[in-house]
Design a protein around this motif. Structure first.
Motif, PDB file in Angstrom:
ATOM      1  N   GLY A  28     -15.379  24.279  38.075  1.00 40.44           N
ATOM      2  CA  GLY A  28     -15.465  23.330  39.177  1.00 40.44           C
ATOM      3  C   GLY A  28     -16.841  23.307  39.809  1.00 40.44           C
ATOM      4  N   LEU A  29     -17.016  22.378  40.726  1.00 39.76           N
ATOM      5  CA  LEU A  29     -18.214  22.275  41.547  1.00 39.76           C
ATOM      6  C   LEU A  29     -17.767  22.233  42.995  1.00 39.76           C
ATOM      7  CD1 LEU A  29     -20.103  19.420  39.656  1.00 39.76           C
ATOM      8  CD2 LEU A  29     -20.621  21.858  39.572  1.00 39.76           C
ATOM      9  N   TRP A  30     -18.534  22.873  43.880  1.00 42.35           N
ATOM     10  CA  TRP A  30     -18.202  22.841  45.305  1.00 42.35           C
ATOM     11  C   TRP A  30     -19.351  22.206  46.074  1.00 42.35           C
ATOM     12  CZ3 TRP A  30     -21.483  25.207  48.692  1.00 42.35           C
ATOM     13  CH2 TRP A  30     -22.350  26.166  48.170  1.00 42.35           C
ATOM     14  N   GLU A  31     -19.017  21.713  47.252  1.00 40.31           N
ATOM     15  CA  GLU A  31     -20.025  21.103  48.094  1.00 40.31           C
ATOM     16  C   GLU A  31     -19.542  21.136  49.537  1.00 40.31           C
ATOM     17  OE1 GLU A  31     -22.918  17.258  47.763  1.00 40.31           O
ATOM     18  OE2 GLU A  31     -20.859  16.992  47.119  1.00 40.31           O
ATOM     19  N   TRP A  32     -20.476  21.151  50.463  1.00 38.82           N
ATOM     20  CA  TRP A  32     -20.120  20.999  51.870  1.00 38.82           C
ATOM     21  C   TRP A  32     -21.123  20.060  52.511  1.00 38.82           C
ATOM     22  CZ3 TRP A  32     -23.471  22.461  55.743  1.00 38.82           C
ATOM     23  CH2 TRP A  32     -24.488  23.354  55.392  1.00 38.82           C
ATOM     24  N   LYS A  33     -20.620  19.295  53.456  1.00 40.13           N
ATOM     25  CA  LYS A  33     -21.464  18.346  54.164  1.00 40.13           C
ATOM     26  C   LYS A  33     -21.234  18.509  55.655  1.00 40.13           C
ATOM     27  CE  LYS A  33     -21.558  14.950  50.549  1.00 40.13           C
ATOM     28  NZ  LYS A  33     -21.575  13.570  50.171  1.00 40.13           N
ATOM     29  N   LYS A  34     -22.319  18.452  56.392  1.00 42.51           N
ATOM     30  CA  LYS A  34     -22.237  18.536  57.843  1.00 42.51           C
ATOM     31  C   LYS A  34     -21.857  17.160  58.382  1.00 42.51           C
ATOM     32  CE  LYS A  34     -24.515  21.088  61.376  1.00 42.51           C
ATOM     33  NZ  LYS A  34     -25.686  21.813  61.814  1.00 42.51           N
ATOM     34  N   LEU A  35     -20.839  17.110  59.194  1.00 41.86           N
ATOM     35  CA  LEU A  35     -20.390  15.871  59.812  1.00 41.86           C
ATOM     36  C   LEU A  35     -20.850  15.836  61.261  1.00 41.86           C
ATOM     37  CD1 LEU A  35     -16.750  15.808  58.373  1.00 41.86           C
ATOM     38  CD2 LEU A  35     -18.787  14.688  57.459  1.00 41.86           C
ATOM     39  N   ALA A  36     -20.356  14.899  62.003  1.00 39.91           N
ATOM     40  CA  ALA A  36     -20.723  14.776  63.415  1.00 39.91           C
ATOM     41  C   ALA A  36     -20.405  16.067  64.156  1.00 39.91           C
ATOM     42  CB  ALA A  36     -19.973  13.611  64.043  1.00 39.91           C
ATOM     43  N   GLY A  37     -21.281  16.444  65.068  1.00 33.28           N
ATOM     44  CA  GLY A  37     -21.076  17.675  65.831  1.00 33.28           C
ATOM     45  C   GLY A  37     -21.233  18.881  64.934  1.00 33.28           C
ATOM     46  N   ASP A  38     -20.333  19.835  65.120  1.00 36.21           N
ATOM     47  CA  ASP A  38     -20.360  21.056  64.309  1.00 36.21           C
ATOM     48  C   ASP A  38     -19.374  21.016  63.150  1.00 36.21           C
ATOM     49  OD1 ASP A  38     -22.307  22.185  65.878  1.00 36.21           O
ATOM     50  OD2 ASP A  38     -20.875  23.116  67.259  1.00 36.21           O
ATOM     51  N   GLU A  39     -18.768  19.874  62.919  1.00 35.72           N
ATOM     52  CA  GLU A  39     -17.745  19.770  61.881  1.00 35.72           C
ATOM     53  C   GLU A  39     -18.381  19.821  60.490  1.00 35.72           C
ATOM     54  OE1 GLU A  39     -13.725  17.145  61.399  1.00 35.72           O
ATOM     55  OE2 GLU A  39     -15.266  16.461  62.786  1.00 35.72           O
ATOM     56  N   VAL A  40     -17.701  20.512  59.577  1.00 39.32           N
ATOM     57  CA  VAL A  40     -18.169  20.639  58.200  1.00 39.32           C
ATOM     58  C   VAL A  40     -17.037  20.228  57.267  1.00 39.32           C
ATOM     59  CG1 VAL A  40     -18.960  22.258  56.438  1.00 39.32           C
ATOM     60  CG2 VAL A  40     -19.758  22.509  58.784  1.00 39.32           C
ATOM     61  N   LEU A  41     -17.361  19.405  56.284  1.00 37.04           N
ATOM     62  CA  LEU A  41     -16.400  19.004  55.264  1.00 37.04           C
ATOM     63  C   LEU A  41     -16.676  19.824  54.016  1.00 37.04           C
ATOM     64  CD1 LEU A  41     -14.202  17.125  54.114  1.00 37.04           C
ATOM     65  CD2 LEU A  41     -16.053  15.564  53.478  1.00 37.04           C
ATOM     66  N   ARG A  42     -15.720  20.638  53.621  1.00 36.85           N
ATOM     67  CA  ARG A  42     -15.840  21.458  52.408  1.00 36.85           C
ATOM     68  C   ARG A  42     -14.965  20.830  51.328  1.00 36.85           C
ATOM     69  NH1 ARG A  42     -15.861  25.004  56.761  1.00 36.85           N
ATOM     70  NH2 ARG A  42     -17.637  26.422  56.760  1.00 36.85           N
ATOM     71  N   SER A  43     -15.509  20.691  50.116  1.00 34.22           N
ATOM     72  CA  SER A  43     -14.741  20.077  49.040  1.00 34.22           C
ATOM     73  C   SER A  43     -15.097  20.712  47.702  1.00 34.22           C
ATOM     74  CB  SER A  43     -14.999  18.567  48.999  1.00 34.22           C
ATOM     75  OG  SER A  43     -16.343  18.307  48.678  1.00 34.22           O
ATOM     76  N   PHE A  44     -14.247  20.455  46.718  1.00 33.16           N
ATOM     77  CA  PHE A  44     -14.526  20.887  45.355  1.00 33.16           C
ATOM     78  C   PHE A  44     -13.930  19.871  44.405  1.00 33.16           C
ATOM     79  CE2 PHE A  44     -10.329  22.623  46.065  1.00 33.16           C
ATOM     80  CZ  PHE A  44      -9.697  22.482  44.847  1.00 33.16           C
ATOM     81  N   THR A  45     -14.403  19.892  43.179  1.00 33.75           N
ATOM     82  CA  THR A  45     -13.869  19.024  42.144  1.00 33.75           C
ATOM     83  C   THR A  45     -13.687  19.833  40.871  1.00 33.75           C
ATOM     84  OG1 THR A  45     -14.140  16.892  41.019  1.00 33.75           O
ATOM     85  CG2 THR A  45     -16.114  18.223  41.302  1.00 33.75           C
ATOM     86  N   ILE A  46     -12.700  19.465  40.103  1.00 33.20           N
ATOM     87  CA  ILE A  46     -12.437  20.108  38.816  1.00 33.20           C
ATOM     88  C   ILE A  46     -13.224  19.372  37.744  1.00 33.20           C
ATOM     89  CG2 ILE A  46     -10.670  20.561  37.070  1.00 33.20           C
ATOM     90  CD1 ILE A  46      -8.672  20.818  39.418  1.00 33.20           C
ATOM     91  N   ILE A  47     -13.949  20.113  36.917  1.00 31.96           N
ATOM     92  CA  ILE A  47     -14.703  19.521  35.817  1.00 31.96           C
ATOM     93  C   ILE A  47     -13.747  19.312  34.641  1.00 31.96           C
ATOM     94  CG2 ILE A  47     -16.588  19.859  34.179  1.00 31.96           C
ATOM     95  CD1 ILE A  47     -17.947  21.595  36.340  1.00 31.96           C
ATOM     96  N   THR A  48     -13.768  18.106  34.091  1.00 32.88           N
ATOM     97  CA  THR A  48     -12.921  17.815  32.939  1.00 32.88           C
ATOM     98  C   THR A  48     -13.779  17.561  31.706  1.00 32.88           C
ATOM     99  OG1 THR A  48     -12.837  15.458  33.479  1.00 32.88           O
ATOM    100  CG2 THR A  48     -11.072  16.842  34.358  1.00 32.88           C
TER     101      THR A  48
END
Length: 89
Positions: free
Chosen positions: A51-71
């Motif tokens: 997989g691959l992971w990523e995080w992005k800073k959103l408004a304020g102190d919020e963070v969006l953490r995500s991942f995807t499965i490599i096929t």
């Protein structure tokens, strides 16, 4: 992975991961419907997929953490059901 903008940066930045699971599903097209098929190890032991992971800073102190499965290309068992499957490591 290097051709798709969504995956290029995480791949180049070594934001790679292993995703533990005990099964995965693929869907086989049957006319206008799809039939789910579960794939697991015979003994139901857990395994990991790439997989691959990523995080992005959103408004304020919020963070969006995500991942995807490599096929990738399916093995002999899965190819009867679908044209891709998770990359198993």
């Amino acid at each position: 992975l290097l051709e798709k903008p969504m995956f290029k940066q995480p791949f180049q930045r070594d934001q790679r991961c292993l995703i533990p699971m005990n099964a995965f599903y693929e869907w086989k097209k049957l006319g206008n419907t799809k039939q789910p098929y579960a794939f697991a190890l015979r003994g139901r032991e857990p395994f990991a997929v790439a997989g691959l992971w990523e995080w992005k800073k959103l408004a304020g102190d919020e963070v969006l953490r995500s991942f995807t499965i490599i096929t990738g290309k399916p093995n002999e068992l899965v190819q009867e059901v679908h044209d891709r499957m998770p990359v198993i490591r």
